[in-house]
Design a protein around this motif. Structure first.
Motif, PDB file in Angstrom:
ATOM      1  N   TYR A   1       0.841  -1.195   0.000  1.00 52.92           N
ATOM      2  CA  TYR A   1       0.000   0.000   0.000  1.00 52.92           C
ATOM      3  C   TYR A   1       0.880   1.250   0.000  1.00 52.92           C
ATOM      4  O   TYR A   1       1.911   1.300   0.666  1.00 52.92           O
ATOM      5  CB  TYR A   1      -0.895   0.043   1.238  1.00 52.92           C
ATOM      6  CG  TYR A   1      -1.954  -1.023   1.299  1.00 52.92           C
ATOM      7  CD1 TYR A   1      -3.085  -0.959   0.486  1.00 52.92           C
ATOM      8  CD2 TYR A   1      -1.852  -2.082   2.199  1.00 52.92           C
ATOM      9  CE1 TYR A   1      -4.064  -1.936   0.556  1.00 52.92           C
ATOM     10  CE2 TYR A   1      -2.828  -3.055   2.275  1.00 52.92           C
ATOM     11  CZ  TYR A   1      -3.944  -2.979   1.451  1.00 52.92           C
ATOM     12  OH  TYR A   1      -4.911  -3.947   1.527  1.00 52.92           O
ATOM     13  N   SER A   2       0.449   2.279  -0.713  1.00 56.02           N
ATOM     14  CA  SER A   2       1.153   3.554  -0.652  1.00 56.02           C
ATOM     15  C   SER A   2       0.864   4.210   0.694  1.00 56.02           C
ATOM     16  O   SER A   2      -0.048   3.794   1.427  1.00 56.02           O
ATOM     17  CB  SER A   2       0.695   4.475  -1.793  1.00 56.02           C
ATOM     18  OG  SER A   2      -0.598   5.010  -1.508  1.00 56.02           O
TER      19      SER A   2
ATOM     20  N   ASP B   1      -0.622   6.776   1.263  1.00 58.37           N
ATOM     21  CA  ASP B   1      -1.953   7.380   1.304  1.00 58.37           C
ATOM     22  C   ASP B   1      -2.922   6.500   2.080  1.00 58.37           C
ATOM     23  O   ASP B   1      -3.986   6.962   2.495  1.00 58.37           O
ATOM     24  CB  ASP B   1      -2.500   7.574  -0.111  1.00 58.37           C
ATOM     25  CG  ASP B   1      -1.739   8.625  -0.890  1.00 58.37           C
ATOM     26  OD1 ASP B   1      -0.917   9.344  -0.287  1.00 58.37           O
ATOM     27  OD2 ASP B   1      -1.958   8.735  -2.113  1.00 58.37           O
ATOM     28  N   TYR B   2      -2.546   5.228   2.256  1.00 62.94           N
ATOM     29  CA  TYR B   2      -3.430   4.253   2.894  1.00 62.94           C
ATOM     30  C   TYR B   2      -2.845   3.767   4.219  1.00 62.94           C
ATOM     31  O   TYR B   2      -1.682   3.992   4.538  1.00 62.94           O
ATOM     32  CB  TYR B   2      -3.656   3.063   1.954  1.00 62.94           C
ATOM     33  CG  TYR B   2      -4.434   3.425   0.716  1.00 62.94           C
ATOM     34  CD1 TYR B   2      -5.820   3.401   0.716  1.00 62.94           C
ATOM     35  CD2 TYR B   2      -3.779   3.785  -0.459  1.00 62.94           C
ATOM     36  CE1 TYR B   2      -6.543   3.726  -0.417  1.00 62.94           C
ATOM     37  CE2 TYR B   2      -4.489   4.129  -1.601  1.00 62.94           C
ATOM     38  CZ  TYR B   2      -5.873   4.099  -1.571  1.00 62.94           C
ATOM     39  OH  TYR B   2      -6.578   4.433  -2.693  1.00 62.94           O
ATOM     40  N   PHE B   3      -3.692   3.053   4.958  1.00 68.44           N
ATOM     41  CA  PHE B   3      -3.246   2.445   6.208  1.00 68.44           C
ATOM     42  C   PHE B   3      -2.300   1.296   5.887  1.00 68.44           C
ATOM     43  O   PHE B   3      -2.524   0.530   4.953  1.00 68.44           O
ATOM     44  CB  PHE B   3      -4.443   1.934   7.016  1.00 68.44           C
ATOM     45  CG  PHE B   3      -5.233   3.029   7.660  1.00 68.44           C
ATOM     46  CD1 PHE B   3      -4.922   3.466   8.943  1.00 68.44           C
ATOM     47  CD2 PHE B   3      -6.284   3.643   6.990  1.00 68.44           C
ATOM     48  CE1 PHE B   3      -5.637   4.484   9.549  1.00 68.44           C
ATOM     49  CE2 PHE B   3      -7.010   4.663   7.582  1.00 68.44           C
ATOM     50  CZ  PHE B   3      -6.683   5.087   8.864  1.00 68.44           C
ATOM     51  N   GLN B   4      -1.255   1.188   6.663  1.00 63.08           N
ATOM     52  CA  GLN B   4      -0.239   0.169   6.444  1.00 63.08           C
ATOM     53  C   GLN B   4      -0.525  -1.072   7.296  1.00 63.08           C
ATOM     54  O   GLN B   4      -0.995  -0.967   8.428  1.00 63.08           O
ATOM     55  CB  GLN B   4       1.140   0.717   6.792  1.00 63.08           C
ATOM     56  CG  GLN B   4       1.543   1.936   5.969  1.00 63.08           C
ATOM     57  CD  GLN B   4       1.596   1.637   4.482  1.00 63.08           C
ATOM     58  OE1 GLN B   4       2.357   0.784   4.049  1.00 63.08           O
ATOM     59  NE2 GLN B   4       0.775   2.328   3.691  1.00 63.08           N
TER      60      GLN B   4
ATOM     61  N   GLN C   1      -1.846   5.953  12.702  1.00 61.09           N
ATOM     62  CA  GLN C   1      -1.732   6.324  11.287  1.00 61.09           C
ATOM     63  C   GLN C   1      -2.755   7.362  10.838  1.00 61.09           C
ATOM     64  O   GLN C   1      -2.691   7.848   9.700  1.00 61.09           O
ATOM     65  CB  GLN C   1      -1.881   5.064  10.421  1.00 61.09           C
ATOM     66  CG  GLN C   1      -0.853   3.988  10.695  1.00 61.09           C
ATOM     67  CD  GLN C   1      -0.997   2.798   9.760  1.00 61.09           C
ATOM     68  OE1 GLN C   1      -0.878   2.934   8.539  1.00 61.09           O
ATOM     69  NE2 GLN C   1      -1.261   1.624  10.320  1.00 61.09           N
TER      70      GLN C   1
ATOM     71  N   VAL D   1      -2.736   9.637   7.264  1.00 65.09           N
ATOM     72  CA  VAL D   1      -3.741   9.321   6.250  1.00 65.09           C
ATOM     73  C   VAL D   1      -4.624  10.535   5.989  1.00 65.09           C
ATOM     74  O   VAL D   1      -4.955  10.841   4.830  1.00 65.09           O
ATOM     75  CB  VAL D   1      -4.575   8.105   6.695  1.00 65.09           C
ATOM     76  CG1 VAL D   1      -5.779   7.919   5.778  1.00 65.09           C
ATOM     77  CG2 VAL D   1      -3.722   6.839   6.714  1.00 65.09           C
TER      78      VAL D   1
ATOM     79  N   ASN E   1      -4.634  12.590   2.287  1.00 60.63           N
ATOM     80  CA  ASN E   1      -5.868  12.492   1.511  1.00 60.63           C
ATOM     81  C   ASN E   1      -6.746  13.737   1.648  1.00 60.63           C
ATOM     82  O   ASN E   1      -7.882  13.744   1.163  1.00 60.63           O
ATOM     83  CB  ASN E   1      -6.656  11.249   1.940  1.00 60.63           C
ATOM     84  CG  ASN E   1      -5.993   9.963   1.511  1.00 60.63           C
ATOM     85  OD1 ASN E   1      -6.069   9.574   0.344  1.00 60.63           O
ATOM     86  ND2 ASN E   1      -5.341   9.274   2.445  1.00 60.63           N
TER      87      ASN E   1
ATOM     88  N   ASN F   1      -9.054   0.141   4.110  1.00 56.70           N
ATOM     89  CA  ASN F   1      -8.542   0.900   2.972  1.00 56.70           C
ATOM     90  C   ASN F   1      -9.562   1.018   1.846  1.00 56.70           C
ATOM     91  O   ASN F   1      -9.590   2.027   1.127  1.00 56.70           O
ATOM     92  CB  ASN F   1      -7.251   0.262   2.455  1.00 56.70           C
ATOM     93  CG  ASN F   1      -6.048   0.633   3.297  1.00 56.70           C
ATOM     94  OD1 ASN F   1      -6.027   1.673   3.941  1.00 56.70           O
ATOM     95  ND2 ASN F   1      -5.041  -0.230   3.304  1.00 56.70           N
TER      96      ASN F   1
ATOM     97  N   LEU G   1     -11.727   3.756   3.000  1.00 59.86           N
ATOM     98  CA  LEU G   1     -11.006   5.020   2.854  1.00 59.86           C
ATOM     99  C   LEU G   1     -11.052   5.497   1.407  1.00 59.86           C
ATOM    100  O   LEU G   1     -11.294   6.692   1.137  1.00 59.86           O
ATOM    101  CB  LEU G   1      -9.553   4.843   3.299  1.00 59.86           C
ATOM    102  CG  LEU G   1      -8.612   6.022   3.038  1.00 59.86           C
ATOM    103  CD1 LEU G   1      -9.043   7.248   3.831  1.00 59.86           C
ATOM    104  CD2 LEU G   1      -7.167   5.639   3.383  1.00 59.86           C
ATOM    105  N   LYS G   2     -10.828   4.593   0.474  1.00 56.02           N
ATOM    106  CA  LYS G   2     -10.883   4.944  -0.941  1.00 56.02           C
ATOM    107  C   LYS G   2     -12.255   5.498  -1.307  1.00 56.02           C
ATOM    108  O   LYS G   2     -12.370   6.472  -2.071  1.00 56.02           O
ATOM    109  CB  LYS G   2     -10.556   3.722  -1.795  1.00 56.02           C
ATOM    110  CG  LYS G   2     -10.491   3.994  -3.288  1.00 56.02           C
ATOM    111  CD  LYS G   2     -10.109   2.745  -4.059  1.00 56.02           C
ATOM    112  CE  LYS G   2     -10.055   3.037  -5.560  1.00 56.02           C
ATOM    113  NZ  LYS G   2      -9.705   1.810  -6.344  1.00 56.02           N
TER     114      LYS G   2
END
Length: 210
Positions: A68-69, A71-74, A158, A162, A166, A200, A203-204
């Motif tokens: 994941y980039s 921009d997202y949760f790891q 995070q 995030v 975003n 995620n 989130l998207k």
């Protein structure tokens, strides 16, 4: 001699019939019944707990994903994974733990480096991550290396990063985490957890509505 041949033939015939019956029952009927019951009562679990987004399967809720980039949760680290060097045609992934003891110098260095990276990645202009707040699952892999979940503490850590990346508010992202936090199974088994893939995806969707 003829009787012996006839007896042998009868035994062979009986054995063949038994083989055919057992093959039919255990190799055809039983699998069909079990599959039918599973598909009828537990279709999601029977099909691998698939997770869908945008009309297609994007993963399983039981298997963690990497890559994941920011921009997202790891997810949790996956130190127990590796490529199969014997069968390279399919590039199979090996799943397992590192098997390093808690005082192993290699593990200690790895954890320290991972903690520093977590602090660096998740600190923002308005929020500095305290190294003491970094939970264990942020810097260590699970026994399988494929844990799909993270702790609510790691997810909360995070939130600021995030939100910033975003262009969302911290409150929006925190509500998203709260909605995807699962409590202990049956109220007493395991620990509270957050499924990274499902979080995620949500989130998207939230970013798309912005």
């Amino acid at each position: 001699m003829n009787n012996s041949v006839r007896n042998t033939a009868r035994l062979l015939g009986a054995g063949l019939r038994a083989l055919l019956v057992l093959t039919l029952v255990t190799g055809v009927l039983y699998p069909l019944v079990v599959t039918g019951i599973a598909q009828g009562l537990f279709p999601a679990k029977a099909n691998g707990s698939e997770v869908r987004a945008d009309g297609r399967v994007v993963g399983s809720s039981l298997i963690g994903q990497q890559g994941y980039s920011l921009d997202y949760f790891q997810p949790r680290p996956a130190d127990g994974l590796g490529e199969n060097s014997l069968n390279t045609q399919y590039k199979l992934i090996l799943s397992g733990a590192t098997n390093l003891s808690a005082d192993n110098e290699k593990l200690v260095r790895s954890v320290r480096a991972a903690k520093a990276e977590v602090v660096k990645e998740n600190s923002t202009a308005d929020h500095r991550v305290d190294p003491a707040d970094v939970p264990a699952d942020a810097v260590t892999s699970s026994g399988s290396g494929l844990d799909p979940d993270i702790s609510p503490r790691y997810a909360d850590l995070q939130v600021y990063r995030v939100a910033e990346r975003n262009h969302l508010t911290v409150a929006q992202v925190r509500r998203l985490v709260d909605r995807h936090t699962e409590s202990r199974t049956l109220g007493f088994m395991g620990e509270p957890r957050v499924n990274v893939l499902e979080l995620n995806i949500a989130l998207k969707g939230l970013v798309a509505k912005r």
